[in-house]
Design an enzyme around this catalytic site. Sequence first.
Site, PDB file in Angstrom:
ATOM      1  N   MET A 208       0.342 -11.431 -28.844  1.00 54.20           N
ATOM      2  CA  MET A 208      -0.407 -10.769 -27.618  1.00 54.20           C
ATOM      3  C   MET A 208      -1.672 -11.345 -27.332  1.00 54.20           C
ATOM      4  O   MET A 208      -2.331 -11.593 -28.217  1.00 54.20           O
ATOM      5  CB  MET A 208      -0.438  -9.245 -27.832  1.00 54.20           C
ATOM      6  CG  MET A 208       0.993  -8.252 -28.311  1.00 54.20           C
ATOM      7  SD  MET A 208       0.717  -6.584 -28.674  1.00 54.20           S
ATOM      8  CE  MET A 208       0.108  -5.995 -27.077  1.00 54.20           C
ATOM      9  N   HIS A 209      -1.764 -11.727 -26.020  1.00 53.18           N
ATOM     10  CA  HIS A 209      -3.166 -12.325 -25.613  1.00 53.18           C
ATOM     11  C   HIS A 209      -3.429 -12.102 -24.149  1.00 53.18           C
ATOM     12  O   HIS A 209      -4.575 -12.075 -23.851  1.00 53.18           O
ATOM     13  CB  HIS A 209      -3.006 -13.695 -25.901  1.00 53.18           C
ATOM     14  CG  HIS A 209      -2.329 -14.433 -24.940  1.00 53.18           C
ATOM     15  ND1 HIS A 209      -1.033 -14.604 -24.830  1.00 53.18           N
ATOM     16  CD2 HIS A 209      -2.560 -15.130 -23.752  1.00 53.18           C
ATOM     17  CE1 HIS A 209      -0.409 -15.324 -23.786  1.00 53.18           C
ATOM     18  NE2 HIS A 209      -1.478 -15.540 -23.081  1.00 53.18           N
ATOM     19  N   ARG A 210      -2.340 -11.534 -23.427  1.00 51.82           N
ATOM     20  CA  ARG A 210      -2.782 -11.293 -22.101  1.00 51.82           C
ATOM     21  C   ARG A 210      -3.786 -10.103 -21.904  1.00 51.82           C
ATOM     22  O   ARG A 210      -3.608  -9.096 -22.391  1.00 51.82           O
ATOM     23  CB  ARG A 210      -1.511 -10.980 -21.264  1.00 51.82           C
ATOM     24  CG  ARG A 210      -0.458 -12.067 -21.183  1.00 51.82           C
ATOM     25  CD  ARG A 210       0.456 -11.955 -20.371  1.00 51.82           C
ATOM     26  NE  ARG A 210       1.141 -13.327 -20.354  1.00 51.82           N
ATOM     27  CZ  ARG A 210       0.764 -14.331 -19.671  1.00 51.82           C
ATOM     28  NH1 ARG A 210      -0.112 -14.633 -19.060  1.00 51.82           N
ATOM     29  NH2 ARG A 210       1.535 -15.678 -19.894  1.00 51.82           N
TER      30      ARG A 210
END
Length: 364
Positions: A208-210
Site C-alpha cells: 500500500m502506498h497511494r
Amino acid sequence: MKITIIAGARPNFMKIAPLIKSIKKRQQEGFPITFRLVHTGQHYDKNLSDTFFEELNIPFPDTNLDVKSGSQAEQTGKIMIAFEKELLENPCDLVIVVGDVNSTMACSIVAKKEGCKVAHIEAGIRSGDLAMPEEINRIVTDSLTDYYFTTSHYANQNLKRSGIDNEKIFFVGNIMIDTLRAHEANLKQPPIWEKAKLKNDNYFVITMHRPRNVNSKEKLTIIISKIASLIYPLPLIFPVHPRTFKMLDKELSEIENLYLIDPLGYLSFNFLVKYAKGIITDSGGITEEATVLNVPCITLRENTERPETCEIGTNVLVGTDLEKITKEIDNIQNNKRKKGQIPILWDGKTADRITASLIEIFKL
C-alpha cells in the site's frame, strides 16, 4: 540517432531494462542508435532505485539529477530545472519517457519546450480519476507526446478518443512483462522466506502506498488489521513503502501473522508474488505481474488504469470496502479464485517492437 531515456521511480527501471537491451542489440546489428540514460533521482532509497540497476543489468545512468522528494509541485519543478540543463548540455533527437510518475510529465514538458520529439512508453492508460497525481501526469504527457507506445486496446481507444492520429499510435504490448519473463528464472528467495517459514501458496503479500489509502493512520490500521485477521493463521508479508512507513501505528507490530519488512529488490519481491496464495495491493504495476504469473490479486482501489487485468486477468477491484475485501479473500481461501488469461502482446517481446518502430519512424 541520439536518444535520452528517462528513469525516475521503481516501475520506470523495470521498463527501461529491456529497452536498453534491445537498443544495444540494434547497435550490434549496425543501426546508428545511441542512448543516454538520465536518472532523475525521484526515488532515492537504495531498494527503490540502485538495486534495480544492479539486478536488471541496466548500465548505471549517465547522470543522476538527484531531485529526491518533495511536494508534487516541488518535485516536478526540481526535475524540470535539472533536466533542462541536462538537455541543453546533451541535445538529442528523441526523449523517451515511461509510465506516469512526476519525472515522466516533467521531462516531457522540458523536451517539447526545447523542440525535442517525445516518445511515451505506456501511453494512453487512464483511470478516469483526477484525484490521482499519476492521472494528471498521464494526461499532460500524452498531450505533448509525438509517438505513443501502448500496452492494450483500451489505451489505443483512449488515445483515439482524445484525437490522436492512428499513425502516431504503436500497439507494442507491455514492456514490464519483458523484464518479468527475462528474469523469472532468476527470482531469488528473500530472507523473510525462512524467517516467516513461508511455503508455496501459504501466505499473502500486501503493498500500500497511494495517499488515499495511507494518509489516514486510523484507516490504514483498520484495513491491515482486518486483512491479517481474515487470512490468519497464514502470514501476511508487507514490504513497506517509505511513504507508508511514516503512517504505521505501533499496534500493527503486535499482530502475530503480520510481517513488516523493508522494501525489496525486483527479484526478491517477485519471488514473493509468484509463490503467494494471493496479492493485495493498490499498485497498478503489481496487478500486471500478478496477472502474468496467474496469482489472484485484490486491488484496494475504486478504479484502475489497467482494466485488462480485471477483464481477462486475475485482478479484482474492491476499493477499501471491508465487505468486498472479506468476500474476495474468502474466495481465494476457498479455491474460488478468479481464473485469468494473459493479455495480447504481453509476451516478452515489447522492447523489440518498440525499437523496430523507432527504426522505421526515423528511417535508420
